[in-house]
Design a protein around this motif. Sequence first.
Motif, PDB file in Angstrom:
ATOM      1  N   LYS A   6      79.515   9.545  10.015  1.00 10.47           N
ATOM      2  CA  LYS A   6      79.223   9.296   8.605  1.00 10.47           C
ATOM      3  C   LYS A   6      77.771   9.658   8.330  1.00 10.47           C
ATOM      4  N   VAL A   7      77.517  10.317   7.196  1.00 10.87           N
ATOM      5  CA  VAL A   7      76.152  10.623   6.785  1.00 10.87           C
ATOM      6  C   VAL A   7      75.844   9.825   5.519  1.00 10.87           C
ATOM      7  N   THR A   8      74.670   9.201   5.509  1.00 14.13           N
ATOM      8  CA  THR A   8      74.206   8.444   4.360  1.00 14.13           C
ATOM      9  C   THR A   8      72.907   9.061   3.864  1.00 14.13           C
ATOM     10  N   LYS A   9      72.839   9.307   2.554  1.00 10.46           N
ATOM     11  CA  LYS A   9      71.636   9.870   1.953  1.00 10.46           C
ATOM     12  C   LYS A   9      70.680   8.741   1.581  1.00 10.46           C
ATOM     13  N   TYR A  10      69.436   8.882   1.989  1.00 17.56           N
ATOM     14  CA  TYR A  10      68.370   7.979   1.567  1.00 17.56           C
ATOM     15  C   TYR A  10      67.389   8.759   0.695  1.00 17.56           C
ATOM     16  N   GLU A  11      66.244   8.165   0.384  1.00 14.11           N
ATOM     17  CA  GLU A  11      65.325   8.787  -0.549  1.00 14.11           C
ATOM     18  C   GLU A  11      64.860  10.167  -0.078  1.00 14.11           C
ATOM     19  N   HIS A  12      64.878  11.098  -1.012  1.00 11.82           N
ATOM     20  CA  HIS A  12      64.297  12.425  -0.874  1.00 11.82           C
ATOM     21  C   HIS A  12      64.878  13.220   0.291  1.00 11.82           C
ATOM     22  N   SER A  13      64.222  13.182   1.441  1.00 10.70           N
ATOM     23  CA  SER A  13      64.587  14.063   2.551  1.00 10.70           C
ATOM     24  C   SER A  13      65.293  13.345   3.695  1.00 10.70           C
ATOM     25  N   THR A  14      65.523  12.058   3.568  1.00  9.06           N
ATOM     26  CA  THR A  14      66.015  11.270   4.700  1.00  9.06           C
ATOM     27  C   THR A  14      67.529  11.194   4.737  1.00  9.06           C
ATOM     28  N   LEU A  15      68.081  11.478   5.907  1.00 12.12           N
ATOM     29  CA  LEU A  15      69.501  11.300   6.183  1.00 12.12           C
ATOM     30  C   LEU A  15      69.655  10.379   7.386  1.00 12.12           C
ATOM     31  N   VAL A  16      70.709   9.565   7.358  1.00 11.71           N
ATOM     32  CA  VAL A  16      71.083   8.762   8.525  1.00 11.71           C
ATOM     33  C   VAL A  16      72.524   9.096   8.860  1.00 11.71           C
ATOM     34  N   ILE A  17      72.726   9.575  10.084  1.00 13.02           N
ATOM     35  CA  ILE A  17      74.065   9.917  10.555  1.00 13.02           C
ATOM     36  C   ILE A  17      74.485   8.845  11.542  1.00 13.02           C
ATOM     37  N   SER A  18      75.673   8.275  11.328  1.00 10.23           N
ATOM     38  CA  SER A  18      76.162   7.178  12.147  1.00 10.23           C
ATOM     39  C   SER A  18      77.443   7.574  12.856  1.00 10.23           C
ATOM     40  N   SER A  19      77.541   7.165  14.117  1.00 15.09           N
ATOM     41  CA  SER A  19      78.755   7.398  14.899  1.00 15.09           C
ATOM     42  C   SER A  19      78.780   6.394  16.034  1.00 15.09           C
ATOM     43  N   ALA A  20      79.915   5.734  16.205  1.00 15.25           N
ATOM     44  CA  ALA A  20      80.084   4.773  17.297  1.00 15.25           C
ATOM     45  C   ALA A  20      78.953   3.739  17.321  1.00 15.25           C
ATOM     46  N   ASP A  21      78.590   3.247  16.137  1.00 12.69           N
ATOM     47  CA  ASP A  21      77.550   2.220  15.977  1.00 12.69           C
ATOM     48  C   ASP A  21      76.159   2.688  16.386  1.00 12.69           C
ATOM     49  N   LYS A  22      75.968   3.992  16.528  1.00 13.52           N
ATOM     50  CA  LYS A  22      74.654   4.538  16.842  1.00 13.52           C
ATOM     51  C   LYS A  22      74.199   5.426  15.695  1.00 13.52           C
ATOM     52  N   LYS A  23      72.879   5.566  15.560  1.00 13.48           N
ATOM     53  CA  LYS A  23      72.336   6.281  14.407  1.00 13.48           C
ATOM     54  C   LYS A  23      71.407   7.411  14.839  1.00 13.48           C
ATOM     55  N   LEU A  24      71.449   8.463  14.031  1.00  8.16           N
ATOM     56  CA  LEU A  24      70.489   9.554  14.082  1.00  8.16           C
ATOM     57  C   LEU A  24      69.781   9.570  12.741  1.00  8.16           C
ATOM     58  N   VAL A  25      68.448   9.520  12.757  1.00  2.00           N
ATOM     59  CA  VAL A  25      67.658   9.534  11.522  1.00  2.00           C
ATOM     60  C   VAL A  25      66.978  10.888  11.411  1.00  2.00           C
ATOM     61  N   VAL A  26      67.098  11.503  10.243  1.00  2.00           N
ATOM     62  CA  VAL A  26      66.470  12.804   9.991  1.00  2.00           C
ATOM     63  C   VAL A  26      65.435  12.650   8.880  1.00  2.00           C
ATOM     64  N   ASP A  27      64.213  13.055   9.163  1.00  2.00           N
ATOM     65  CA  ASP A  27      63.119  13.160   8.186  1.00  2.00           C
ATOM     66  C   ASP A  27      62.819  11.869   7.410  1.00  2.00           C
ATOM     67  N   PRO A  28      62.340  10.842   8.112  1.00  2.00           N
ATOM     68  CA  PRO A  28      61.960   9.594   7.445  1.00  2.00           C
ATOM     69  C   PRO A  28      60.586   9.706   6.785  1.00  2.00           C
ATOM     70  N   SER A  67      56.487   9.876   8.199  1.00  2.00           N
ATOM     71  CA  SER A  67      55.259   9.103   8.060  1.00  2.00           C
ATOM     72  C   SER A  67      55.099   8.252   9.301  1.00  2.00           C
ATOM     73  N   GLU A  68      53.857   8.019   9.660  1.00  3.39           N
ATOM     74  CA  GLU A  68      53.569   7.182  10.826  1.00  3.39           C
ATOM     75  C   GLU A  68      54.173   5.793  10.639  1.00  3.39           C
ATOM     76  N   GLN A  69      54.064   5.248   9.434  1.00 10.23           N
ATOM     77  CA  GLN A  69      54.575   3.914   9.164  1.00 10.23           C
ATOM     78  C   GLN A  69      56.085   3.836   9.364  1.00 10.23           C
TER      79      GLN A  69
END
Length: 210
Positions: free
Chosen positions: A2-24, A50-52
């Motif tokens: 599953k892919v979830t869109k967050y603000e602007h450039s951020t994507l979170v891809i989820s599979s088997a209860d694990k996540k991949l975060v793109v461009d936070p 961002s560092e934060q």
Amino acid sequence: MKVTKYEHSTLVISSADKKLVVDPGVFLTPPDFGNTVAVVITHEHADHWSEQNLAAILEKSPDAKIFGPQGVADAASGFEITVVNAGDRVTVDPFTLEFFGEKHAVIHESIPVVDNVGVLVNDELYYGGDSYTVPSKAVGTLAAPVGAPWLKIGEAMDYVLEIKPKRAFYIHDMTLSAAGKGMASDRLKWATEQNGGEYLPLEVGDSLDL
């Protein structure tokens, strides 16, 4: 997956209860992304990392691996970055990541062109970062840029037309007003549908099962 869109450039891809975060990037509301196994940063610009936000992800998921081009490793020197280049393919279970391209799209001749990689996730979801790099493989789902200092909507439409995804949604949208985003999104919808694809204008928090 599953892919979830967050603000602007951020994507979170989820599979088997694990996540991949793109461009936070800096426009992202401070994240709480537990169970993150990997982070991909396509390039060094602040709207993509961002560092934060990276520190917040690692606080919840200290073993997450971070991937990015050399420019990201140089900019994020306080973090352990695995440098990736075009042609690299890595697996962080349950995600397989394949990288394409080398440079950011040109903004203006006065502005340096930085390193940039696009990423194909599990041979299905492709996001090019700030580039029009076309992967050498078929793309099931495309995260298509809709607004940016480097973007002309006709070029973005041609990018979608060339890739011919089965599904597409917009990303990189916070530089646009609501009216401008609606107009540009309609253009990407048209381009997606020319090759029989489905266009899904996801808003922040919306998800798509792949």
